[in-house]
Design a protein around this motif. Structure first.
Motif, PDB file in Angstrom:
ATOM      1  N   UNK A  95       0.793  -1.221   0.000  1.00  0.00           N
ATOM      2  CA  UNK A  95       0.000   0.000   0.000  1.00  0.00           C
ATOM      3  C   UNK A  95       0.824   1.269   0.000  1.00  0.00           C
ATOM      4  N   UNK A  96       1.854   1.319  -0.845  1.00  0.00           N
ATOM      5  CA  UNK A  96       2.725   2.487  -0.905  1.00  0.00           C
ATOM      6  C   UNK A  96       2.671   3.083  -2.317  1.00  0.00           C
ATOM      7  N   UNK A  97       3.224   4.291  -2.485  1.00  0.00           N
ATOM      8  CA  UNK A  97       3.183   4.988  -3.766  1.00  0.00           C
ATOM      9  C   UNK A  97       4.314   4.522  -4.685  1.00  0.00           C
ATOM     10  N   UNK A  98       4.248   4.953  -5.941  1.00  0.00           N
ATOM     11  CA  UNK A  98       5.306   4.664  -6.910  1.00  0.00           C
ATOM     12  C   UNK A  98       6.643   5.230  -6.456  1.00  0.00           C
ATOM     13  N   UNK A  99       6.636   6.471  -5.973  1.00  0.00           N
ATOM     14  CA  UNK A  99       7.874   7.093  -5.518  1.00  0.00           C
ATOM     15  C   UNK A  99       8.447   6.334  -4.324  1.00  0.00           C
ATOM     16  N   UNK A 100       7.588   5.923  -3.376  1.00  0.00           N
ATOM     17  CA  UNK A 100       8.065   5.169  -2.216  1.00  0.00           C
ATOM     18  C   UNK A 100       8.659   3.835  -2.648  1.00  0.00           C
ATOM     19  N   UNK A 101       8.008   3.162  -3.592  1.00  0.00           N
ATOM     20  CA  UNK A 101       8.521   1.874  -4.060  1.00  0.00           C
ATOM     21  C   UNK A 101       9.886   2.019  -4.706  1.00  0.00           C
ATOM     22  N   UNK A 102      10.088   3.109  -5.456  1.00  0.00           N
ATOM     23  CA  UNK A 102      11.386   3.318  -6.098  1.00  0.00           C
ATOM     24  C   UNK A 102      12.489   3.545  -5.076  1.00  0.00           C
TER      25      UNK A 102
END
Length: 415
Positions: free
Chosen positions: A47-54
């Motif tokens: 449940x995290x954002x694209x930026x967080x995943x990167x």
């Protein structure tokens, strides 16, 4: 029973040893990239954002940087046959924690720790260089680098296949098993060589790295080129994970297994590394470096076009990776002749800068893709490549003017 420790100059470098080194470099480097094609799956699961995943890519690279800065220099004054298996065993533990991490912060910390231990790959490369005969050093380093690069590229294929069946956590469990096998293999099969600087203290070894940077202009220049090259590499493969998953109105909506298969497109670059090494051994390093910058410049138009045409995208990745890895190997060939007794420290100086570029590229790609999709990622990479090619042109011309046509380490034919 006494264990014989041979000097690096007299230890025999067999084909089996080279294979073990190549596989170890590949399996260790792969640990930083198993999650890269699965970023969207990890983001959805936690449940995290694209930026967080990167940031997972960045955490691995920052960990790798830490290992390069603080652990790789130890290779000059510790027994590498003990040091490398110890790093691999610690990698097993970090991967297991990542596999069972219940929250994103714990996963981020465990991925950072895995990145630290993945620096074993950069202990193996100068180890191979120290053992190789001078007339084959570029070829041997190129072979080990091929293993390292194949590990990075094929990690995406392996992770995609496993994730399709068991999810991203299963990928990390398999990676832990591979690292355990390599730890045993290195301890049993690698030569037991003496350190090159056994009388130096750890603080002295670390303090000598800035002196190497000050004393060798070739090292400073190659560090700069490595930064740019790795920033481009990391930006493309980070952005590609989102492009192929269908993020930001992408025309592609592939499952994890298919995304992983795109790693095969970069294998040509890794397989071309020994060729670059052999040309470097024959004195054509300057010409090869220039050619690789031209190849890299040409790849960006194909990559942008590939945002809408899958066949073009595959061709673009082949061309792109060949250019990136050719530049990287030419950089290493140039620096390893500067101070043979300090190859681990030269590796640290170069690779710390190299992976600072990687961190910059992955973070920038995450932000750029979220803001505008694939095209801003390509535009950013093209601008960086133009800068790198221009700087190489200036450096190469000035090196030639200073040294004429002498075949000196770091001179116009070996710069």
């Amino acid at each position: 029973m006494t264990t014989t420790i041979a000097p690096a100059a007299t230890a025999k470098l067999t084909r089996l040893t080279v294979l073990v080194f190549a596989l170890t470099a590949g399996s260790s480097a792969a640990c930083n990239y198993y999650l890269q094609p699965l970023l969207q799956q990890v983001a959805d699961d936690l449940g995290i954002s694209t930026v967080a995943a990167s940031l997972l890519v960045s955490a691995a690279q920052i960990g790798y940087l830490s290992g390069l800065a603080l652990l790789v220099p130890l290779g000059d004054f510790l027994n590498r046959r003990r040091m490398v298996p110890a790093l691999l065993a610690t990698s097993v533990a970090a991967l297991l924690v990542s596999a069972v991490a219940p929250t994103f912060p714990i996963l981020l910390i465990a991925v950072f720790a895995t990145g630290i231990t993945a620096s074993a790959a950069q202990v193996v490369v100068p180890w191979a260089s120290a053992l190789a005969d001078p007339e084959r050093r570029g070829e041997i380093v190129g072979t080990v680098m091929s293993g390292l690069l194949l590990g990075i590229l094929l990690s995406r294929v392996l992770s995609g296949a496993i994730a399709q069946l068991g999810g991203w956590r299963a990928v990390l469990l398999v990676a832990a098993g591979i690292q355990l096998v390599m730890a045993v293999s290195v301890y049993l099969l690698a030569p037991n060589t003496a350190p090159t600087a056994p009388k130096e203290r750890y603080s002295q070894v670390l303090a000598s790295i800035p002196a190497l940077i000050r004393n060798h202009a070739v090292l400073r220049h190659r560090m700069m080129f490595g930064f740019i090259g790795m920033a481009c590499f990391s930006a493309v493969w980070t952005g590609l994970a989102f492009l192929l998953a269908g993020a930001h109105s992408s025309p592609y909506h592939y499952p994890e297994f298919v995304i992983g298969l795109f790693g095969f497109a970069g294998v040509a670059g890794a397989l071309g590394a020994p060729v670059v090494g052999r040309l470097a051994d024959r004195g054509y390093l300057r010409m090869v470096t220039t050619l690789m910058w031209v190849v890299l410049l040409a790849s960006w138009g194909l990559l942008a076009w590939g945002g809408h045409q899958v066949v073009v995208l595959i061709v673009a990745l082949v061309v792109f990776d060949f250019g990136i890895q050719g530049i990287h190997l030419s950089n290493q060939s140039a620096i390893y002749v500067l101070a043979p007794e300090a190859r681990s420290r030269l590796t640290t100086a170069y690779m710390v800068t190299y992976f600072l570029g990687g961190v910059t590229g992955s973070v920038s790609a995450g932000v750029a893709y979220q803001a505008g999709g694939w095209n801003p990622v390509c535009e950013m990479g093209l601008a960086a490549t133009v800068l790198g090619a221009a700087l190489w042109a200036v450096f190469s011309r000035h090196a030639g003017a200073r040294s004429g046509h002498r075949r000196e380490p770091g001179g116009p034919l070996h710069s």
